[in-house]
Motif scaffolding. Structure first.
Motif, PDB file in Angstrom:
ATOM      1  N   ARG A   1       0.811  -1.211   0.000  1.00 51.10           N
ATOM      2  CA  ARG A   1       0.000   0.000   0.000  1.00 51.10           C
ATOM      3  C   ARG A   1       0.847   1.266   0.000  1.00 51.10           C
ATOM      4  N   GLU A   2       2.067   1.180   0.526  1.00 53.28           N
ATOM      5  CA  GLU A   2       2.973   2.325   0.558  1.00 53.28           C
ATOM      6  C   GLU A   2       4.318   1.920  -0.023  1.00 53.28           C
ATOM      7  N   LEU A   3       4.843   2.780  -0.896  1.00 53.97           N
ATOM      8  CA  LEU A   3       6.143   2.535  -1.494  1.00 53.97           C
ATOM      9  C   LEU A   3       6.983   3.793  -1.363  1.00 53.97           C
ATOM     10  N   ASP A   4       8.115   3.667  -0.677  1.00 53.61           N
ATOM     11  CA  ASP A   4       9.029   4.785  -0.466  1.00 53.61           C
ATOM     12  C   ASP A   4      10.366   4.421  -1.086  1.00 53.61           C
ATOM     13  N   VAL A   5      10.679   5.062  -2.184  1.00 48.95           N
ATOM     14  CA  VAL A   5      11.952   4.834  -2.873  1.00 48.95           C
ATOM     15  C   VAL A   5      12.733   6.140  -2.961  1.00 48.95           C
ATOM     16  N   SER A   6      12.577   6.965  -1.938  1.00 47.35           N
ATOM     17  CA  SER A   6      13.229   8.271  -1.938  1.00 47.35           C
ATOM     18  C   SER A   6      14.740   8.118  -2.004  1.00 47.35           C
ATOM     19  N   GLY A   7      15.349   8.920  -2.867  1.00 48.48           N
ATOM     20  CA  GLY A   7      16.803   8.971  -2.990  1.00 48.48           C
ATOM     21  C   GLY A   7      17.438   7.781  -3.683  1.00 48.48           C
ATOM     22  N   CYS A   8      16.661   6.946  -4.343  1.00 39.97           N
ATOM     23  CA  CYS A   8      17.238   5.760  -4.991  1.00 39.97           C
ATOM     24  C   CYS A   8      17.980   6.136  -6.267  1.00 39.97           C
ATOM     25  N   HIS A   9      19.171   5.613  -6.390  1.00 40.39           N
ATOM     26  CA  HIS A   9      19.980   5.831  -7.589  1.00 40.39           C
ATOM     27  C   HIS A   9      21.124   4.831  -7.620  1.00 40.39           C
ATOM     28  N   GLY A  10      21.601   4.553  -8.797  1.00 42.81           N
ATOM     29  CA  GLY A  10      22.751   3.682  -8.978  1.00 42.81           C
ATOM     30  C   GLY A  10      22.370   2.253  -9.302  1.00 42.81           C
ATOM     31  N   GLY A  11      23.060   1.661 -10.261  1.00 43.84           N
ATOM     32  CA  GLY A  11      22.816   0.272 -10.640  1.00 43.84           C
ATOM     33  C   GLY A  11      21.381   0.062 -11.076  1.00 43.84           C
ATOM     34  N   GLU A  12      20.797  -1.041 -10.657  1.00 36.72           N
ATOM     35  CA  GLU A  12      19.395  -1.344 -10.966  1.00 36.72           C
ATOM     36  C   GLU A  12      18.449  -0.557 -10.064  1.00 36.72           C
ATOM     37  N   TRP A  13      18.979   0.038  -9.027  1.00 41.66           N
ATOM     38  CA  TRP A  13      18.175   0.674  -7.988  1.00 41.66           C
ATOM     39  C   TRP A  13      17.966   2.144  -8.310  1.00 41.66           C
ATOM     40  N   THR A  14      17.234   2.449  -9.374  1.00 39.17           N
ATOM     41  CA  THR A  14      16.899   3.819  -9.741  1.00 39.17           C
ATOM     42  C   THR A  14      15.400   4.013  -9.621  1.00 39.17           C
ATOM     43  N   GLY A  15      14.995   5.252  -9.507  1.00 36.77           N
ATOM     44  CA  GLY A  15      13.561   5.525  -9.430  1.00 36.77           C
ATOM     45  C   GLY A  15      12.806   4.951 -10.610  1.00 36.77           C
ATOM     46  N   ASN A  16      13.385   5.070 -11.789  1.00 37.07           N
ATOM     47  CA  ASN A  16      12.744   4.579 -13.003  1.00 37.07           C
ATOM     48  C   ASN A  16      12.509   3.074 -12.966  1.00 37.07           C
ATOM     49  N   SER A  17      13.550   2.311 -12.674  1.00 39.36           N
ATOM     50  CA  SER A  17      13.415   0.853 -12.693  1.00 39.36           C
ATOM     51  C   SER A  17      12.456   0.376 -11.610  1.00 39.36           C
ATOM     52  N   ILE A  18      12.483   1.003 -10.454  1.00 31.96           N
ATOM     53  CA  ILE A  18      11.594   0.605  -9.372  1.00 31.96           C
ATOM     54  C   ILE A  18      10.138   0.889  -9.749  1.00 31.96           C
ATOM     55  N   LEU A  19       9.867   2.059 -10.308  1.00 29.05           N
ATOM     56  CA  LEU A  19       8.493   2.383 -10.702  1.00 29.05           C
ATOM     57  C   LEU A  19       7.985   1.434 -11.784  1.00 29.05           C
ATOM     58  N   LEU A  20       8.824   1.121 -12.742  1.00 28.85           N
ATOM     59  CA  LEU A  20       8.402   0.220 -13.815  1.00 28.85           C
ATOM     60  C   LEU A  20       8.144  -1.189 -13.289  1.00 28.85           C
ATOM     61  N   HIS A  21       9.019  -1.692 -12.420  1.00 28.49           N
ATOM     62  CA  HIS A  21       8.804  -3.016 -11.838  1.00 28.49           C
ATOM     63  C   HIS A  21       7.545  -3.032 -10.970  1.00 28.49           C
TER      64      HIS A  21
END
Length: 115
Positions: A21-41
């Motif tokens: 219900r809640e997803l917090d990916v604040s400040g994610c960057h580098g490697g596979e761990w980017t805001g873009n990849s997390i949102l798409l997954h």
């Protein structure tokens, strides 16, 4: 050193698909761990997210934002503070989330036009 991979993200969102219900990916960057990849997954599996925090995440593209918003039309709280968003990002949010969105955080945005 080990890091989070695309496989790991897929497994995480597959397991939490119906309960997240809640997803917090604040400040994610580098490697596979980017805001873009997390949102798409997340958008491919999770459809009940109500609170999304992606502040200060790098590489958040318009297609990724569209995907997560379309997959989670019941979002009530969205934080885009410090992200490199433009006016067209706000158009997507306004046109697709206007019914349920209760809180929108937009601190430190430098790419929004004054027009």
């Amino acid at each position: 050193a080990k890091s989070v991979t695309a496989y790991g993200l897929r497994q995480l969102f597959r397991s939490a698909a119906t309960s997240l219900r809640e997803l917090d990916v604040s400040g994610c960057h580098g490697g596979e761990w980017t805001g873009n990849s997390i949102l798409l997954h997340a958008s491919s599996r999770c459809h009940g997210i109500r609170v999304l925090n992606i502040r200060w995440s790098k590489d958040v593209s318009l297609p990724a934002l569209e995907a997560i918003v379309d997959a989670n039309p019941g979002l009530v709280d969205l934080d885009l503070s410090g992200c490199s968003v433009r006016d067209d990002y706000l158009d997507v949010i306004g046109s697709r989330l206007s019914q349920d969105l209760k809180r929108l955080h937009l601190y430190c945005l430098c790419h929004i036009s004054a027009a």
